[in-house]
Motif scaffolding. Structure first.
Motif, PDB file in Angstrom:
ATOM      1  N   ARG A  14     -12.607 -54.259 -47.188  1.00 13.99           N
ATOM      2  CA  ARG A  14     -13.028 -54.321 -48.582  1.00 13.99           C
ATOM      3  C   ARG A  14     -12.199 -53.393 -49.459  1.00 13.99           C
ATOM      4  N   ALA A  15     -11.919 -52.211 -48.957  1.00 12.05           N
ATOM      5  CA  ALA A  15     -11.108 -51.253 -49.724  1.00 12.05           C
ATOM      6  C   ALA A  15      -9.694 -51.794 -49.960  1.00 12.05           C
ATOM      7  N   LEU A  16      -9.143 -52.474 -48.933  1.00  9.66           N
ATOM      8  CA  LEU A  16      -7.806 -53.049 -49.057  1.00  9.66           C
ATOM      9  C   LEU A  16      -7.749 -54.113 -50.160  1.00  9.66           C
ATOM     10  N   TRP A  17      -8.750 -55.005 -50.137  1.00 13.45           N
ATOM     11  CA  TRP A  17      -8.762 -56.062 -51.146  1.00 13.45           C
ATOM     12  C   TRP A  17      -9.064 -55.515 -52.539  1.00 13.45           C
ATOM     13  N   GLU A  18      -9.903 -54.527 -52.611  1.00 16.42           N
ATOM     14  CA  GLU A  18     -10.193 -53.916 -53.909  1.00 16.42           C
ATOM     15  C   GLU A  18      -8.928 -53.269 -54.500  1.00 16.42           C
ATOM     16  N   THR A  19      -8.142 -52.665 -53.644  1.00 21.28           N
ATOM     17  CA  THR A  19      -6.877 -52.047 -54.109  1.00 21.28           C
ATOM     18  C   THR A  19      -5.921 -53.103 -54.630  1.00 21.28           C
ATOM     19  N   ARG A  20      -5.861 -54.194 -53.835  1.00 23.37           N
ATOM     20  CA  ARG A  20      -4.967 -55.264 -54.273  1.00 23.37           C
ATOM     21  C   ARG A  20      -5.420 -55.891 -55.586  1.00 23.37           C
ATOM     22  N   VAL A  21      -6.722 -56.070 -55.725  1.00 19.86           N
ATOM     23  CA  VAL A  21      -7.271 -56.645 -56.961  1.00 19.86           C
ATOM     24  C   VAL A  21      -6.996 -55.728 -58.141  1.00 19.86           C
ATOM     25  N   LYS A  22      -7.179 -54.417 -57.910  1.00 20.23           N
ATOM     26  CA  LYS A  22      -6.924 -53.456 -59.000  1.00 20.23           C
ATOM     27  C   LYS A  22      -5.452 -53.499 -59.436  1.00 20.23           C
ATOM     28  N   LYS A  23      -4.560 -53.534 -58.439  1.00 14.33           N
ATOM     29  CA  LYS A  23      -3.134 -53.582 -58.770  1.00 14.33           C
ATOM     30  C   LYS A  23      -2.787 -54.857 -59.546  1.00 14.33           C
ATOM     31  N   HIS A  24      -3.408 -55.988 -59.086  1.00 13.64           N
ATOM     32  CA  HIS A  24      -3.125 -57.249 -59.757  1.00 13.64           C
ATOM     33  C   HIS A  24      -3.643 -57.234 -61.188  1.00 13.64           C
ATOM     34  N   LYS A  25      -4.878 -56.681 -61.379  1.00 11.93           N
ATOM     35  CA  LYS A  25      -5.436 -56.601 -62.719  1.00 11.93           C
ATOM     36  C   LYS A  25      -4.599 -55.677 -63.609  1.00 11.93           C
ATOM     37  N   ALA A  26      -4.140 -54.585 -63.008  1.00 11.99           N
ATOM     38  CA  ALA A  26      -3.309 -53.645 -63.764  1.00 11.99           C
ATOM     39  C   ALA A  26      -1.989 -54.328 -64.198  1.00 11.99           C
ATOM     40  N   TRP A  27      -1.435 -55.111 -63.252  1.00 11.72           N
ATOM     41  CA  TRP A  27      -0.181 -55.825 -63.582  1.00 11.72           C
ATOM     42  C   TRP A  27      -0.420 -56.842 -64.695  1.00 11.72           C
ATOM     43  N   GLN A  28      -1.576 -57.586 -64.584  1.00 13.01           N
ATOM     44  CA  GLN A  28      -1.906 -58.561 -65.601  1.00 13.01           C
ATOM     45  C   GLN A  28      -2.090 -57.903 -66.969  1.00 13.01           C
ATOM     46  N   LYS A  29      -2.753 -56.750 -66.963  1.00 14.46           N
ATOM     47  CA  LYS A  29      -2.977 -56.048 -68.221  1.00 14.46           C
ATOM     48  C   LYS A  29      -1.658 -55.582 -68.831  1.00 14.46           C
ATOM     49  N   LYS A  30      -0.813 -55.045 -67.953  1.00 18.27           N
ATOM     50  CA  LYS A  30       0.491 -54.559 -68.413  1.00 18.27           C
ATOM     51  C   LYS A  30       1.337 -55.698 -68.963  1.00 18.27           C
ATOM     52  N   GLU A  31       1.298 -56.835 -68.247  1.00 13.08           N
ATOM     53  CA  GLU A  31       2.077 -57.994 -68.686  1.00 13.08           C
ATOM     54  C   GLU A  31       1.556 -58.524 -70.017  1.00 13.08           C
ATOM     55  N   ALA A  32       0.213 -58.538 -70.145  1.00 18.32           N
ATOM     56  CA  ALA A  32      -0.393 -59.000 -71.394  1.00 18.32           C
ATOM     57  C   ALA A  32       0.008 -58.091 -72.544  1.00 18.32           C
ATOM     58  N   ARG A  34       2.722 -56.289 -72.649  1.00 16.53           N
ATOM     59  CA  ARG A  34       4.151 -56.492 -72.901  1.00 16.53           C
ATOM     60  C   ARG A  34       4.379 -57.728 -73.768  1.00 16.53           C
ATOM     61  N   LEU A  35       3.661 -58.809 -73.411  1.00 16.83           N
ATOM     62  CA  LEU A  35       3.804 -60.048 -74.177  1.00 16.83           C
ATOM     63  C   LEU A  35       3.284 -59.882 -75.597  1.00 16.83           C
ATOM     64  N   GLU A  36       2.173 -59.164 -75.687  1.00 19.25           N
ATOM     65  CA  GLU A  36       1.602 -58.940 -77.013  1.00 19.25           C
ATOM     66  C   GLU A  36       2.550 -58.119 -77.878  1.00 19.25           C
ATOM     67  N   ALA A  39       5.484 -60.258 -78.862  1.00 16.91           N
ATOM     68  CA  ALA A  39       5.115 -61.196 -79.919  1.00 16.91           C
ATOM     69  C   ALA A  39       4.980 -60.482 -81.254  1.00 16.91           C
ATOM     70  N   LEU A  40       4.365 -59.299 -81.206  1.00 15.05           N
ATOM     71  CA  LEU A  40       4.215 -58.531 -82.438  1.00 15.05           C
ATOM     72  C   LEU A  40       5.575 -58.135 -83.013  1.00 15.05           C
ATOM     73  N   GLU A  41       6.497 -57.754 -82.107  1.00 15.47           N
ATOM     74  CA  GLU A  41       7.832 -57.370 -82.555  1.00 15.47           C
ATOM     75  C   GLU A  41       8.551 -58.549 -83.207  1.00 15.47           C
TER      76      GLU A  41
END
Length: 344
Positions: A14-32, A34-36, A39-41
Motif C-alpha cells: 500500500r505504501a508503494l502504491w501511495e508513493t507512486r500515486v502521489k508522484k503521479h499526482k504531483a507530476w500532473q499538477k506540475k504539468e497542469a 506548466r500548461l497554464e 497558455a497565460l504567457e
C-alpha cells in the motif's frame, strides 16, 4: 514436499502504491501548472501584440485570422521598418522644404504648374523633372532672383520670351524635352554660365543673340540636329566645355580656334571627315572625342606629345585610338570624371 507460501506485507504494498500515486499526482499538477503558465504567457503575448497593433493603427484584419491572433507575420517589425522609412523620407522632405527659395516638382501626374507658384516670386531655383508639363508660363518674368532653372525630362515644347527677364539666371537645363527652338531673348540673361539643351532631338539652331552670353563656360547641345557649330557658340569667349555629339555635323568651322578657353570638346556620332588645322590653336584643349568611322584626315600634330591634349579618342573605330601617355598627362578616366562633374 510441502508448498511454499509467499507472504506479503500489505502495508508495504500500500505504501508503494501511495508513493507512486502521489508522484503521479504531483507530476500532473506540475504539468497542469506548466500548461497554464504557457497558455497565460501566450495570451499575454497575444494581447500585448494586439494592443501594440491597435496603438499603431494596424487594422484588426491584419493580425486576426479566423478568430486567432497571428503573430507569426512579424507585423510590428515590418511596421517599424516602414515607419523608419517614412520618417526618413519626411526628414528629407522637410530638409528640402526648409529652403524657402527652392521649388521642386516631379511625377507624371503634373500636366501644368500649380497656380500657387506665381505667388512665390522670391524663389531662386526651380527643379522640375519627369512631368507632363508642356508650357512654362509667361509669369516666369516675375522671378527676378531666379538663378537655376532645372527642367529636364518634361514635355516642354517652347520657352517663353519672358525668360530673358531673368537677369540673375546662371544655369538653364532644358534637356530631353521637345524644344524645336530657343528664344533669342535668352541672350539677355547676361549672367548665364551653363546651358544644357541636349536630347531635344529636333533642335537645329541656336539664335545669334546668344552671342551676348559672355559668362557661359558649359554648353551641351548633344543629341539634336545641328549641321554646324552655332555661330553664337563660337562667340562665347569663356566656353570651356562643348558637347555637340550625336548631331549632323559634316565639318567644323575654320575659326573654331576662337574658343580660346575650350578644354573639353565632344564630337562623336557626327559625320565629320576631317578636323581643321585650327584645332592646333586651341592651346587649352585637353579632351577631344570624335567618331572614327568617317574621318580620313586629322592634323598629324595632334599626335605630338608637345600639344596640350591629354586624351584623344576616335570612337567607333577600334584601330584609331590615340592615347597620350606623355609625362604629366592625365588618364582618360581622370578627364572623364572631370567632364562628368562639369555636367552635374
Amino acid at each position: 514436499m510441502g508448498h511454499k507460501v509467499v507472504v506479503f506485507d500489505i502495508s508495504v504494498v500500500r505504501a508503494l502504491w501511495e508513493t507512486r500515486v502521489k508522484k503521479h499526482k504531483a507530476w500532473q499538477k506540475k504539468e497542469a501548472e506548466r500548461l497554464e503558465k504557457s497558455a497565460l504567457e501566450k495570451i499575454k503575448e497575444e494581447w500585448e501584440f494586439v494592443a501594440e497593433c491597435r496603438r499603431k493603427g494596424v487594422p484588426q484584419a491584419e493580425y486576426c485570422k479566423n478568430g486567432f491572433v497571428d503573430t507569426s507575420t512579424r507585423l510590428l517589425e515590418r511596421i517599424e521598418r516602414n515607419s523608419v522609412a517614412r520618417q526618413s523620407a519626411r526628414v528629407k522632405d522637410r530638409g528640402k522644404r526648409s529652403n524657402p527659395f527652392v521649388f521642386e516638382l516631379s511625377g507624371t501626374q503634373w500636366k501644368e504648374l500649380p497656380d500657387s507658384l506665381k505667388e512665390q516670386t522670391h524663389l531662386k531655383e526651380w527643379h522640375i523633372h519627369n512631368t507632363l508639363i508642356q508650357i512654362i508660363p509667361t509669369y516666369i518674368e516675375l522671378f527676378h532672383s531666379m538663378k537655376i532653372l532645372d527642367l529636364p525630362k518634361n514635355q516642354i515644347t517652347c520657352l517663353p520670351p519672358e525668360i530673358g527677364r531673368l537677369k540673375n539666371l546662371k544655369e538653364l537645363n532644358v534637356s530631353f524635352n521637345h524644344l524645336k527652338s530657343i528664344p533669342p531673348e535668352l541672350g539677355d540673361c547676361e549672367n548665364l554660365e551653363r546651358l544644357d539643351c541636349s536630347g531635344n532631338l529636333d533642335l537645329m539652331e541656336l539664335p545669334f543673340e546668344l552671342s551676348n552670353l559672355k559668362q557661359v563656360t558649359f554648353v551641351d547641345i548633344s543629341a539634336n540636329k545641328f549641321s554646324s557649330v552655332p555661330i553664337c557658340v563660337l562667340r562665347m569667349c569663356r566656353l570651356q566645355w562643348l558637347d555637340i555629339s550625336s548631331n549632323d555635323l559634316t565639318d567644323l568651322p575654320q575659326d573654331i580656334d576662337r574658343l580660346e578657353e575650350l578644354q573639353g570638346f565632344l564630337l562623336y556620332k557626327n559625320k565629320l571627315t576631317y578636323l581643321p588645322q585650327a584645332m592646333l590653336n586651341l592651346k587649352k584643349l585637353t579632351l577631344l572625342v570624335v567618331s572614327g568611322d568617317d574621318l580620313v584626315e586629322l592634323p598629324t600634330a595632334l599626335c605630338d606629345a608637345s600639344t596640350p591634349l591629354k586624351f584623344v579618342s576616335l570612337l567607333d573605330n577600334p584601330d584609331c585610338w590615340i592615347l597620350f601617355h606623355t609625362q604629366g598627362h592625365a588618364s582618360y578616366q581622370d578627364m572623364k570624371t572631370k567632364y562628368e562633374k562639369m555636367k552635374v
